[in-house]
Design a protein around this motif. Sequence first.
Motif, mmCIF file in Angstrom:
data_model
loop_
_atom_site.group_PDB
_atom_site.id
_atom_site.type_symbol
_atom_site.label_atom_id
_atom_site.label_comp_id
_atom_site.label_asym_id
_atom_site.label_seq_id
_atom_site.Cartn_x
_atom_site.Cartn_y
_atom_site.Cartn_z
ATOM 1 N N MET A 78 1.056 6.623 -6.940
ATOM 2 C CA MET A 78 -0.087 7.510 -7.168
ATOM 3 C C MET A 78 0.203 8.940 -6.722
ATOM 4 O O MET A 78 -0.660 9.814 -6.863
ATOM 5 N N ARG A 79 1.390 9.152 -6.160
ATOM 6 C CA ARG A 79 1.791 10.458 -5.647
ATOM 7 C C ARG A 79 0.886 10.940 -4.511
ATOM 8 O O ARG A 79 0.728 12.142 -4.281
ATOM 9 N N ASN A 80 0.336 9.981 -3.804
ATOM 10 C CA ASN A 80 -0.410 10.291 -2.594
ATOM 11 C C ASN A 80 0.563 10.120 -1.433
ATOM 12 O O ASN A 80 0.602 9.083 -0.766
ATOM 13 N N PHE A 81 1.380 11.129 -1.208
ATOM 14 C CA PHE A 81 2.505 10.994 -0.293
ATOM 15 C C PHE A 81 2.072 10.910 1.169
ATOM 16 O O PHE A 81 2.772 10.299 1.987
ATOM 17 N N LEU A 120 0.823 -1.200 0.000
ATOM 18 C CA LEU A 120 0.000 0.000 0.000
ATOM 19 C C LEU A 120 0.867 1.264 0.000
ATOM 20 O O LEU A 120 0.515 2.272 -0.620
ATOM 21 N N SER A 121 2.006 1.202 0.681
ATOM 22 C CA SER A 121 2.921 2.336 0.660
ATOM 23 C C SER A 121 3.494 2.527 -0.743
ATOM 24 O O SER A 121 3.534 3.642 -1.270
ATOM 25 N N GLU A 122 3.914 1.432 -1.383
ATOM 26 C CA GLU A 122 4.415 1.502 -2.755
ATOM 27 C C GLU A 122 3.341 2.023 -3.712
ATOM 28 O O GLU A 122 3.607 2.870 -4.578
ATOM 29 N N THR A 123 2.126 1.503 -3.555
ATOM 30 C CA THR A 123 1.024 1.893 -4.440
ATOM 31 C C THR A 123 0.748 3.378 -4.339
ATOM 32 O O THR A 123 0.603 4.083 -5.354
ATOM 33 N N LEU A 164 1.964 7.154 5.799
ATOM 34 C CA LEU A 164 1.260 6.444 6.876
ATOM 35 C C LEU A 164 1.428 4.936 6.759
ATOM 36 O O LEU A 164 1.640 4.243 7.755
ATOM 37 N N TYR A 165 1.342 4.428 5.530
ATOM 38 C CA TYR A 165 1.515 2.984 5.349
ATOM 39 C C TYR A 165 2.973 2.580 5.576
ATOM 40 O O TYR A 165 3.236 1.452 6.021
ATOM 41 N N ALA A 166 3.905 3.463 5.287
ATOM 42 C CA ALA A 166 5.305 3.183 5.612
ATOM 43 C C ALA A 166 5.474 3.071 7.125
ATOM 44 O O ALA A 166 6.185 2.173 7.621
ATOM 45 N N ASP A 167 4.819 3.961 7.876
ATOM 46 C CA ASP A 167 4.858 3.880 9.339
ATOM 47 C C ASP A 167 4.309 2.536 9.825
ATOM 48 O O ASP A 167 4.894 1.902 10.716
ATOM 49 N N SER A 168 3.184 2.118 9.262
ATOM 50 C CA SER A 168 2.573 0.845 9.672
ATOM 51 C C SER A 168 3.505 -0.320 9.364
ATOM 52 O O SER A 168 3.616 -1.270 10.149
ATOM 53 N N THR A 169 4.172 -0.245 8.223
ATOM 54 C CA THR A 169 5.126 -1.295 7.855
ATOM 55 C C THR A 169 6.267 -1.364 8.850
ATOM 56 O O THR A 169 6.594 -2.431 9.391
ATOM 57 N N LEU A 170 6.881 -0.223 9.098
ATOM 58 C CA LEU A 170 8.079 -0.185 9.937
ATOM 59 C C LEU A 170 7.774 -0.442 11.404
ATOM 60 O O LEU A 170 8.677 -0.798 12.173
ATOM 61 N N SER A 171 6.516 -0.276 11.792
ATOM 62 C CA SER A 171 6.149 -0.621 13.172
ATOM 63 C C SER A 171 6.171 -2.133 13.391
ATOM 64 O O SER A 171 6.302 -2.600 14.524
#
Length: 478
Positions: free
Chosen positions: A254-257, A247-250, A262-269
């Motif tokens: 889509m340039r929805n930074f 979802l972070s990659e997607t 937020l999805y990067a945060d969820s991943t790294l948590s």
Amino acid sequence: MKRPYIKLSTHREMIIWLVSSDKILNYKQMKKYTIVLLVISALFVISCSDYVDIEDQTGTRTLKYTSDYQYLLNNTSTFEFSYGYPLLTSDDAGIEDPTYQESVVAQWGLAYTWSETFVLDEQEDSDWNRFYKQINVCNQITDGVSDSEKGTVEEKKSILAQAKVHRAYAYLKLVNLYAPPYNEATASNDLGLPLLTTAYLFSSLKRVSVETIYQQIIADLTSALPNLPDLPDYNSDPSKVAVYALLSETNLEMRNFTKASLYADSTLSLQNTIIDLNDYASSPQSLPKKLQDPETIFSKLVGGNFYSVILSSDLIDFLGTKDLRYQLFTEENYNGYGRSYSRQNYTYEGVYIGPNVPEIMLIKAECLARGGDYTASVDLLNNLRTKRFRPEDYKDLTVSSAEEALALVINERRRELFGRGFRWFDMRRLNQDSAFAKEYTRTFKGTKYTLPVNSNRYTYAIGGKYISLNPEIEQNPR
């Protein structure tokens, strides 16, 4: 630990299994829907000795039990292999030696020079086939697992979720190979892909919009999320951390930074370990393999033989010889044609290209820089870089603006993810940033080739074979 697979004993039985007993295809119908059959013709080439035979009822091979669907998912030879062409089309590649240029196969030369098409009309496209094969298997699962026998509700939900994640990954890569980069202003009209979400052979093959494909990817991932474990038993299996990473990659594409961040945060948590290359500088053969690699979130490998692509002299100069990524992950070609990406020489498992912890850190750093928080962005870069240089060669990066931070992030993405195709996807999306959009050139067999900013050649052509057999599939502008 061996994982059992389904075995269908003949190619003919596979085709029978694909077509329900009340639907018989005549020759013309079979020809029209060759796209579906071509992409799954190698579906059940099984190397594992443990398998389950599907019961033969009234001459039709069918999936019956819930475990049968899990066995389909366990076939990593179907799901783990990914793209190949991006390793050639990005500026990481450098087939620069004139002698080597004369020896490369035709498809490599066509891809390397951003040609109108990479495959002749009678040839098949390995990347296209591979992903649509994965999608077809996922559709078999999503169509049938809920009504399967001898499985709990929880098991069926888990299997359904896993299939949706694999399908989302396949569409995410396909849309970034065979459709134009996502542009919010045009995505609802831009040609996307044939969208197949059921195994029914007579589904429309007309291309839906780029926007529709992205919404399908997001729908599959978000609906799968509640029925997956936080972390997988095997990193080739879908999990919550894999969904968050995808979802972070997607959203980055889509340039929805904001959402990408937020999805990067969820991943790294859930997963945030970085390998310190200093620990392996004197013994690179001890680098962890994919199942033990703490950086690998969702294991995917380069498809085909693209792992031997020579790196460009520009990239080699960009890396610099003091970078441990240069020292450990590049080697001189035995013929002296240049340097190649080489980590796979230590693990013998192929080139890792799935979502990984450093990539997600870099997505987070990019989003921070784009949002103006350049201090936090560069802190993330420094956290990564301390594990990529010997202490005597390392120096913290410093910046005084968000623009400087963003440039450093883009540079670090190239250093960290080089030689694995990530760069091609960056080249596509960065055309929308004036600071990074650029024209690329390369010379091959005495001819200079140019890839202009926003060129149609950033989108691969769909194989002519598929269009001639299925005229409803519209070709990309060339």
